[in-house]
Each structure stands twice: as C-alpha cells, then as structure tokens.
Design an enzyme around this catalytic site. Structure first.
Site, PDB file in Angstrom:
ATOM      1  N   CYS A  82     -88.764  30.773  74.325  1.00 54.11           N
ATOM      2  CA  CYS A  82     -87.389  30.396  74.624  1.00 54.11           C
ATOM      3  C   CYS A  82     -87.248  28.975  75.115  1.00 54.11           C
ATOM      4  O   CYS A  82     -86.193  28.386  75.029  1.00 54.11           O
ATOM      5  CB  CYS A  82     -86.787  31.335  75.643  1.00 54.11           C
ATOM      6  N   THR A  83     -88.305  28.442  75.677  1.00 53.21           N
ATOM      7  CA  THR A  83     -88.176  27.111  76.240  1.00 53.21           C
ATOM      8  C   THR A  83     -88.738  26.067  75.287  1.00 53.21           C
ATOM      9  O   THR A  83     -88.974  24.947  75.662  1.00 53.21           O
ATOM     10  CB  THR A  83     -88.909  27.034  77.586  1.00 53.21           C
TER      11      THR A  83
END
Lengths: 197, 214
Positions: A82-83
C-alpha cells in the site's frame, strides 16, 4: 559518485560543455551539493539511455523528445503494497497525463522481476531494467547507492528538449509521493508559457 | 497550527521494512505539510471541532495497513481525549484495491445521513467482507438509514467527485501511500502506531504552548 571515465562520457553527450557551465541554476546549498553530490541538478542535459521494458523491447529517453518525462529511480521491486511509490504513481497517472508527461520507472531489478511486479501492482507505465551492466544509467544520473548496489529513490522531471528541470533525492526510507513532480510539471508549463509570450 | 517541524531523518519501519538503506542522504529533512486545511463544513471530524491537536488520516478502506492502523487511532483518541480531533479523508488506491472506491462511497453515503463514523468503523472492522455490498447494507439498516437513498447514492456514484477531491488534495500534500497521517498539519513519517502518533501529537502540543508564550 560518478566515476571520472563515466563523467567524461556524460560530458560528451552534453556537447562537451564543462561541468560548471552546465548548471543553469546553482544548487541551493553547496553543502548539500557536496554531500549528496550525486543527483544531476536542474539545467543539465538528461543523459540518454536505452533500457529494456520487456525482454525484447527497449525504451530510449530520446524517444520522448517533445514532451516532458518523469524519471523515477527506485531501490527495488516488491516493497510493501500500500505504501508503494509506484502504485501511487499509477493512480496519479491521469494527472501526469494532463501535462502530456511520460513516466519511466527505473531500478536494477531484472526484466522478469519487473514484469511480474508491474502486473501485480497494475502499473500503467514502463518499468525499465538498469540491469546489465548493472546500474549504469542510475550512475549517470547520480542515483546509485554503491554500497548496496541499488538505485536511490530519485526523481527527475525533464522538459521537452531533454533538459532536467527538477530533481529530488529522497532521504532513506521516505517515499517522496507525487506532489513534487506535479509542482515541477506546473512550473515547467509556466516557464514555457512565459517563454512563448 | 504548529510551526515547521524539522525531524531528523529516520526510517519508518512499518512502511518500509523491506527497503534497504544506504548512507548517502543525511542532513535535515522537512516533512510535507497538509495543503488542504481542515474545514468542519466539509471534513469528517471526530472529537471537539476546536481541539488544539489535529490528527488527519488519508486512508483506504481496503488497505491492510490502514486496517492495522485503525485500532491504533482508537488508542490515540482514548489517550488524548478531548484534546484531539481526528479527521478522516479518502485516499482509495483504486488500481490495487478493487473495493476501495465502493467502500469510500459507502461511508460517504452513510455520512449524508449523519452516520459517517459508525460506517467508517464498521468498514474497517469488516475489511474481509468489503466485496459484498449486502454486509454494509445490513449495517445501514441496523443504523436505521434510508436504505433506498443509501443504495441509490452508492450505485449512482454521487460522492465519487468528493472522494477524488480528497485524493488529489492528499497527493498535493505529499500523501505517499496509505495510511498517511498529519499531526497538526505536518506529515507524520514515523510508524502508524499509537505510541509514535501520541508522541508526535505531544510534541506538537509543546510547540503550540511555546508559540503561545511568545
């Protein structure tokens, strides 16, 4: 550090202008300039390269003359989902396209890793392999970490004539996001508008 | 709002565990700032609207890291009580999370009927069922929402523009993944865990009190 021989090669690419004069804008701080040394700053001609985007296709920087290009050097495929910087860029892509800009992501991973990674993250831009000889292009841009043998997390915005207009080296472990790129593209538009008028 | 917070560069293990580090870029680093100020008329705010401390989260309902941060935020809220207002903004990473946009629309549709926070909490507590719209619908019924309106607004994407506006505001503020937190307007580059967040908020409180004294 760019090795002397390599530096020579870059200079050749840049019409043999001496290093000092290449810089249209001085670096903000000499200290930082020395310490980071590495990333090519604004005003430099972006060194051309030709790297594989698929096993049988190469992408050259010069193919994109006439439009802005964003170069995103990054350390490695497969950082946490997600990052991930590139996943973010894939979502922000329509904004980059508003500036007619092309994004090229570059790391030293091999092409098969890139293909699987791009498929998994649904990346909608070329992911180039600076694999053999390892890191040559990253080094040309001063975006290579010699000790660990990976590209640094460095960003470049290159104008339609192939001149670097903005560059940024992220501190370790800090994902730079997309705001710097968007601001640089906006500034590019503004400068071009004033030049025309 | 606090002044500039200059942090010495450090790794954020929660976000970057697998990334190797080098030694090159040392020195001072300034975290990006929140470009879109908190506005009570538009934002989802939990806690006193005029609280001295503000924690803003840009989040994605389908992101597992956001799911992990959800109970951490609850802990922060419990610890700081009425000193803190918590703001949630949408940052759905739609290319990797197929249900993220729908979930954000679900929360916004509940918000239109005054139930943003219960739905927000419910979605994070039921991340595994995000693909099944019946689950949220059943909960909307439980909240006594007008389910016809609720469903219609989701299927007609009434709130998609608002969600995209949230997203772009986040991009311009330097949101670099999810979740991204801002402590009194400055991006929190540390861990998304209660201890680190409370620490950063307490630091912001100190800065506030120093500024007030001047």
């Amino acid at each position: 550090m760019v090795q002397a021989s390599k530096r020579g090669r870059i200079r050749k690419l840049e019409n043999k202008r001496p290093a000092r004069n290449r810089r249209q804008q001085p670096l903000k701080s000499k200290k930082i300039g020395k310490k980071v040394d590495s990333v090519l700053g604004p005003g430099n001609l972006a060194p051309n390269f030709s790297l594989n985007s698929t096993p049988d296709q190469k992408v050259s920087l010069n193919d994109f003359r006439g439009q802005p290009v964003i170069l995103a050097f990054y350390p490695a495929d497969w950082s946490p989902v997600c990052t991930d910087q590139l996943s973010l860029y894939a979502v922000v892509m329509p904004e980059f396209k508003k500036f007619n800009a092309e994004l090229l992501a570059i790391s030293v991973d091999n092409i098969w890793s890139h293909l699987a990674f791009a498929k998994d993250r649904k990346l909608n831009f070329p992911v180039l392999a600076d694999f053999e000889p390892k890191g040559v292009v990253s080094r040309k841009y001063g975006a290579f970490k010699e000790k660990i043998g990976e590209s640094a997390r460095a960003l470049f915005v290159i104008d339609d004539k192939g001149i670097i207009r903005w560059s940024h080296l992220s501190p370790d472990g800090i994902n730079p996001g997309a705001d710097g790129i968007l601001s640089a593209l906006e500034n590019l538009n503004k400068t071009q508008a004033t030049e025309k008028s | 709002m606090s002044g500039t917070t200059t942090v010495t560069r450090k790794r954020a293990p929660g976000k970057t565990l697998l990334e190797p580090t080098g030694k090159e870029a040392t020195g001072r680093y300034q975290a990006p700032k929140l470009e879109i100020p908190v506005t009570p008329e538009r934002d989802h705010i939990e806690g006193p609207v005029k609280a001295a401390l503000t924690l803003v989260e840009y989040g994605d309902y389908q992101c597992p890291y956001c799911g992990a941060a959800y109970p951490e935020v609850k802990k922060v809220q419990k610890e700081l009580g009425s000193e803190l207002r918590f703001v949630f903004r949408n940052f759905p990473l739609t290319n990797i999370h197929e249900h993220a946009m729908n979930a954000a629309e679900t929360a916004e549709a509940a918000s239109a009927q005054g139930k943003f926070w219960p739905m927000h909490d419910f979605l994070y507590e039921h991340q595994a069922t995000l693909g099944d719209s019946n689950v949220a619908l059943a909960y909307a019924r439980k909240l006594s929402l007008d389910t016809q309106k609720f469903e219609r607004e989701i299927t007609q994407h009434v709130y998609q523009k608002r969600i995209k506006d949230d997203f772009m505001g986040g991009v311009r503020s330097g949101v670099n993944g999810t979740p991204t937190f801002y402590v009194n307007g400055v991006r929190h580059d540390g861990d998304a865990v209660a201890k680190a967040l409370v620490g950063a908020l307490n630091q912001a409180k100190k800065v506030n009190s120093l500024e007030n004294r001047e």
